[in-house]
Design a protein around this motif. Structure first.
Motif, PDB file in Angstrom:
ATOM      1  N   VAL A   1       0.821  -1.200   0.000  1.00  0.00           N
ATOM      2  CA  VAL A   1       0.000   0.000   0.000  1.00  0.00           C
ATOM      3  C   VAL A   1       0.864   1.263   0.000  1.00  0.00           C
ATOM      4  O   VAL A   1       0.536   2.261  -0.638  1.00  0.00           O
ATOM      5  N   GLU A   2       2.023   1.214   0.664  1.00  0.00           N
ATOM      6  CA  GLU A   2       2.900   2.399   0.706  1.00  0.00           C
ATOM      7  C   GLU A   2       3.357   2.768  -0.701  1.00  0.00           C
ATOM      8  O   GLU A   2       3.581   3.935  -1.011  1.00  0.00           O
ATOM      9  N   ALA A   3       3.553   1.749  -1.553  1.00  0.00           N
ATOM     10  CA  ALA A   3       4.022   2.024  -2.905  1.00  0.00           C
ATOM     11  C   ALA A   3       2.886   2.477  -3.828  1.00  0.00           C
ATOM     12  O   ALA A   3       3.117   3.061  -4.879  1.00  0.00           O
ATOM     13  N   LEU A   4       1.649   2.175  -3.426  1.00  0.00           N
ATOM     14  CA  LEU A   4       0.504   2.580  -4.245  1.00  0.00           C
ATOM     15  C   LEU A   4       0.202   4.065  -4.083  1.00  0.00           C
ATOM     16  O   LEU A   4      -0.033   4.785  -5.051  1.00  0.00           O
ATOM     17  N   LEU A   5       0.215   4.509  -2.824  1.00  0.00           N
ATOM     18  CA  LEU A   5      -0.234   5.869  -2.529  1.00  0.00           C
ATOM     19  C   LEU A   5       0.665   6.897  -3.199  1.00  0.00           C
ATOM     20  O   LEU A   5       1.883   6.874  -3.027  1.00  0.00           O
ATOM     21  N   GLY A   6       0.074   7.778  -3.979  1.00  0.00           N
ATOM     22  CA  GLY A   6       0.842   8.840  -4.616  1.00  0.00           C
ATOM     23  C   GLY A   6       1.553   8.424  -5.886  1.00  0.00           C
ATOM     24  O   GLY A   6       2.138   9.245  -6.569  1.00  0.00           O
ATOM     25  N   ASN A   7       1.499   7.122  -6.227  1.00  0.00           N
ATOM     26  CA  ASN A   7       2.161   6.676  -7.453  1.00  0.00           C
ATOM     27  C   ASN A   7       1.314   7.069  -8.666  1.00  0.00           C
ATOM     28  O   ASN A   7       0.093   6.921  -8.650  1.00  0.00           O
ATOM     29  N   CYS A   8       1.973   7.585  -9.727  1.00  0.00           N
ATOM     30  CA  CYS A   8       1.208   7.960 -10.923  1.00  0.00           C
ATOM     31  C   CYS A   8       1.955   7.541 -12.187  1.00  0.00           C
ATOM     32  O   CYS A   8       1.761   8.129 -13.247  1.00  0.00           O
ATOM     33  N   ASP A   9       2.816   6.519 -12.089  1.00  0.00           N
ATOM     34  CA  ASP A   9       3.557   6.061 -13.271  1.00  0.00           C
ATOM     35  C   ASP A   9       2.592   5.672 -14.384  1.00  0.00           C
ATOM     36  O   ASP A   9       1.622   4.965 -14.157  1.00  0.00           O
ATOM     37  N   GLY A  10       2.883   6.135 -15.582  1.00  0.00           N
ATOM     38  CA  GLY A  10       2.070   5.760 -16.728  1.00  0.00           C
ATOM     39  C   GLY A  10       0.837   6.621 -16.905  1.00  0.00           C
ATOM     40  O   GLY A  10      -0.016   6.313 -17.725  1.00  0.00           O
ATOM     41  N   SER A  11       0.735   7.722 -16.137  1.00  0.00           N
ATOM     42  CA  SER A  11      -0.454   8.573 -16.275  1.00  0.00           C
ATOM     43  C   SER A  11      -0.140   9.849 -17.043  1.00  0.00           C
ATOM     44  O   SER A  11      -1.014  10.498 -17.572  1.00  0.00           O
TER      45      SER A  11
END
Lengths: 266, 494
Positions: free
Chosen positions: A19-29
């Motif tokens: 979950v820590e790696a999900l939050l705030g991740n926007c790779d590929g957007s």
């Protein structure tokens, strides 16, 4: 055979993204971010010219000329990054998912070269409250109000073994009557407006509504079309916005958790 | 047992009619699309496009200020196109078997045709819409949608059933109609691609390439070899992702969730590899008129192709195991049969056509880009059931993986785009074999801006065939049959 498929599946290592790696991740957007040191009046003007959806614009704030960036309008086309001469880059982290409409808008003082956004979200908020968020269940009903199906594809990805939204106690349900939250994609078309209202009515109170994608947040590339009524909030009240065209599964997960956090903080 | 109330009296009136062109062997040519446009003086025109073979599309155009005689009785595939002509342009179609409004619903007023009339502040109306009534003892009606139970696009299905068996399925679509063709008007040629990308999200790259090719044909420019090769990789990757996702979706619809999750994982790995390679998961913002937006790193393209190779190896392995499963065979075989005659009459395209004995693939029949540099087989079968469509998808996924690998290995160097000038009046068209079948764009400019852009979407073509595949099946098999067609609602509704 079924057992062979299950055996192959069990031999796979876990792909779950923490979950820590999900939050705030926007790779590929391809969501843009502004490097304020490189901001000049000339670049600001150019950005507002090349942006096809007027996500970038020049507006006065507190009497100063400001560069405005409305994430809710951004379709991630990347033109600003070409025109911006290093002033616009692809965002490394993205904290504008699940926030209020006012919070999706950022401002930079052009002459002073500083960000003066009045309603900035605090990226630490959700992160700090993950344990308490995970103690609750959430039933989501996804509602397509007229999208191109790009958002649907990414919402479906939330259930794959990388994102596995079920681990947070979050389920997609079949009926609005079982839902706590409506995840609404697309500009609301004229042909869907009644169905959107009826679906909203069918969700028992208290209910949360999240507008997803550039179209859901602002009408996106379709804003102004004769065949659409407008963004989701033109038809039903919205609690949180998730920008992107389409938002990636990480952005969707971050956004849903942020809306939940804000709700619990109330 | 079933008495149908004829809702629409036959009208006897004169109208202009066209001759259906013939192919070289004398058979009537396949209808590709029908669309309207306005000439410089504002006069209405109707364009009929046919595939006449020999790598040629033929156009027959008629002035349409006077009524046109319906083609639908001779070529059933024309039925929806003619209804769209009525809705968009107010072109009167005489003798149409079903002249009800198509793209606008009850809240749209009669007599407002967005391609010719002003569309600001169109008032809300309350029109009547009559569904076909199937009457008789024990016949029940089941209405489904527009909001469906799942993460799916909206559309309305009206089933007439006896017990579990579907006697008739009537579709009502266009809930996601966004007026895209109208939105193109007045837009710059460069901006048009952004709209094209938003017609059908999971096929956005095919739409972007098809639109771009239409512009390039209009300007008579050739894109550099590297751009063509990268486009081929993107198009085949989109097909591969789509087919993997569909096979997983079929498993999900019969409750085989382990296999569905397995396919979803493979699909996700390809999307993540795409993001690594070109910055977006679905290849948005890559293809533009003239070539590509920016250069792709050849090393990253090679990495992508290695990921494709690995993903496809896993997919073909699991697909074989899935199809060997007796309960899957039991559900897939003989479910949702679309007969070859119906497929031909309705001029279906793509996987649906190739599963029902219609040997059709734009990549071979109307080659574009770099497809002539590659050799590949087009799998065709005539069983026409869910199993046939699953088999065709699995076979095509193998071809796509190989084409990506070939193209990535010999990626030409050099520029990725050529400059072009879009001034004055131009016309261009182009076809692409999208994951759902033949996609066809037609564009016309005046004073350097788009005056008209028409999208023939494979989903618009294939949806009317769905009821023929569903009739006679049990209603519980509908989701499975629907998934095996995998049609886009937004692509159809535009």
């Amino acid at each position: 055979m079924i057992l062979d498929v299950i055996e192959r599946s069990l031999r796979q290592p876990s792909r779950l993204i923490p979950v820590e790696a999900l939050l705030g991740n926007c790779d590929g957007s391809r969501m843009p971010d502004v490097v304020v040191d490189h901001l000049t009046p000339d670049i600001a003007r150019k950005l507002s010219e090349v942006c096809p959806t007027m996500a970038f614009g020049i507006e006065a704030q507190e009497g100063r000329d400001c560069l405005r960036l409305s994430y809710g309008r951004c379709i991630g086309c990347g033109r600003c990054m070409e025109a911006g001469q290093g002033c616009v880059i692809a965002a490394k982290h993205f904290h504008w998912c699940g926030v209020t409409k006012a919070q999706t808008v950022r401002f930079w003082d052009i002459d002073g070269r500083a960000e003066i956004t009045p309603h900035a979200p605090n990226p630490q908020d959700t992160r700090g409250q993950i344990p308490s968020l995970l103690q609750r269940a959430l039933n989501i009903r996804q509602l397509d109000a007229g999208s191109c199906n790009g958002c649907e594809a990414e919402i479906t990805a939330l259930t794959n073994p990388y994102y596995d939204l079920e681990r947070f106690g979050i389920h997609f349900v079949a009926s609005p009557k079982h839902a706590d939250m409506l995840l609404v994609t697309g500009p609301v078309t004229r042909n869907m407006a009644d169905a959107v209202r009826a679906t909203y009515e069918a969700v028992p109170a208290p209910k949360l509504v999240v507008a997803v994608g550039a179209c859901g947040c602002s009408g996106g590339i379709f804003a102004g079309s004769h065949a659409i009524v407008g963004a989701v909030d033109a038809v039903i009240p919205v609690d949180g916005y998730i920008p992107g065209c389409p938002p990636t599964p990480s952005m969707l997960a971050s956004g849903v958790l942020e809306v939940l956090r804000r709700r619990l903080a109330r | 047992m079933t008495g149908q109330t004829p809702p629409f009296p036959e009208r006897k009136r004169e109208g202009a009619a066209i001759e259906i062109p013939r192919t070289e062997n004398g058979s009537p040519a396949r209808l590709v699309t029908i669309f309207g446009s306005l000439d410089v003086k504002g006069g209405k025109r109707a364009h009929y496009i046919f595939d006449v073979g020999q790598q040629r599309y033929a156009e027959v155009a008629l002035p349409a200020d006077r009524p046109l005689l319906s083609l639908a009785r001779r070529a059933p595939a024309a039925a929806w196109y003619e209804r769209e002509l009525q809705d968009q342009y107010g072109i009167e179609i005489v003798g149409h078997p079903d002249p009800r409004p198509l793209i606008f619903h009850d809240n749209w007023p009669d007599g407002v045709h967005p391609m010719v009339d002003p569309v600001d502040g169109v008032p809300w109306a309350n029109r009547d819409y009559r569904f076909l009534e199937v009457q008789g003892e024990g016949i029940a009606e089941v209405a489904v949608g527009p909001v469906h139970a799942g993460i799916i696009e909206p559309g309305h299905f009206r089933f007439s059933v006896v017990g579990d068996t579907v006697l008739n399925l009537e579709l009502r679509h266009f809930y996601t109609h966004k007026g895209v063709e109208k939105r193109f008007e007045g837009s710059s040629v460069t901006d048009g691609v952004l709209l094209a990308e938003s017609v059908s999200g999971d096929n956005c790259f095919a739409h972007a390439v098809c639109y771009s090719q239409a512009v390039e044909n209009a300007c008579a420019i050739d894109v550099p070899a590297q751009a063509s090769a990268v486009r081929l990789i993107g198009l085949e990757l989109e097909r591969l992702v789509c087919h993997i996702s569909d096979v997983g979706g079929l498993c999900a619809d019969v409750g085989f969730s382990v296999a569905a999750a397995y396919a979803a994982r493979i699909k996700e790995s390809l999307l993540q590899a795409s993001a690594q390679c070109c910055g977006t998961r679905y290849w948005r913002g890559i293809a533009v008129p003239g070539g590509l937006r920016h250069d792709l790193d050849s090393g990253k393209v090679l990495e992508l192709s290695q990921e494709v190779e690995r993903a496809h190896r896993e997919f073909s392995d699991i697909a074989r195991l899935i199809l060997e499963t007796p309960s899957i065979q039991n559900r897939f075989e003989k479910a949702g049969i679309l007969r070859p005659e119906a497929a031909r009459d309705l001029a279906v395209v793509g996987v649906v056509a190739r599963s029902s004995g219609v040997d059709l693939d734009v990549r071979r029949d109307h080659p574009y880009g770099r497809y002539e540099h590659h050799s590949f087989e087009i799998p065709v079968t005539d069983y026409g059931d869910v199993m046939a469509r699953a088999n065709i998808r699995i076979a095509e996924a193998a071809t796509s993986a190989r084409l990506i690998e070939e193209a990535a290995r010999s990626l030409p160097a050099g520029a990725v785009s050529v400059p072009f000038r879009a001034d004055g009046e131009m016309r261009g068209s182009s076809a692409v074999e999208s994951p759902r079948g033949e996609l066809w764009y037609w564009m016309e400019t005046r004073d350097g801006r788009l005056a008209r852009c028409h999208i023939k979407s494979p989903s618009f073509q294939n949806w009317p065939a769905m009821p023929f595949a569903v009739a006679g099946n049990i209603i519980a098999d509908f989701p499975l049959i629907n998934k095996s067609f995998n049609l886009s609602y937004s692509g159809c509704d535009r």
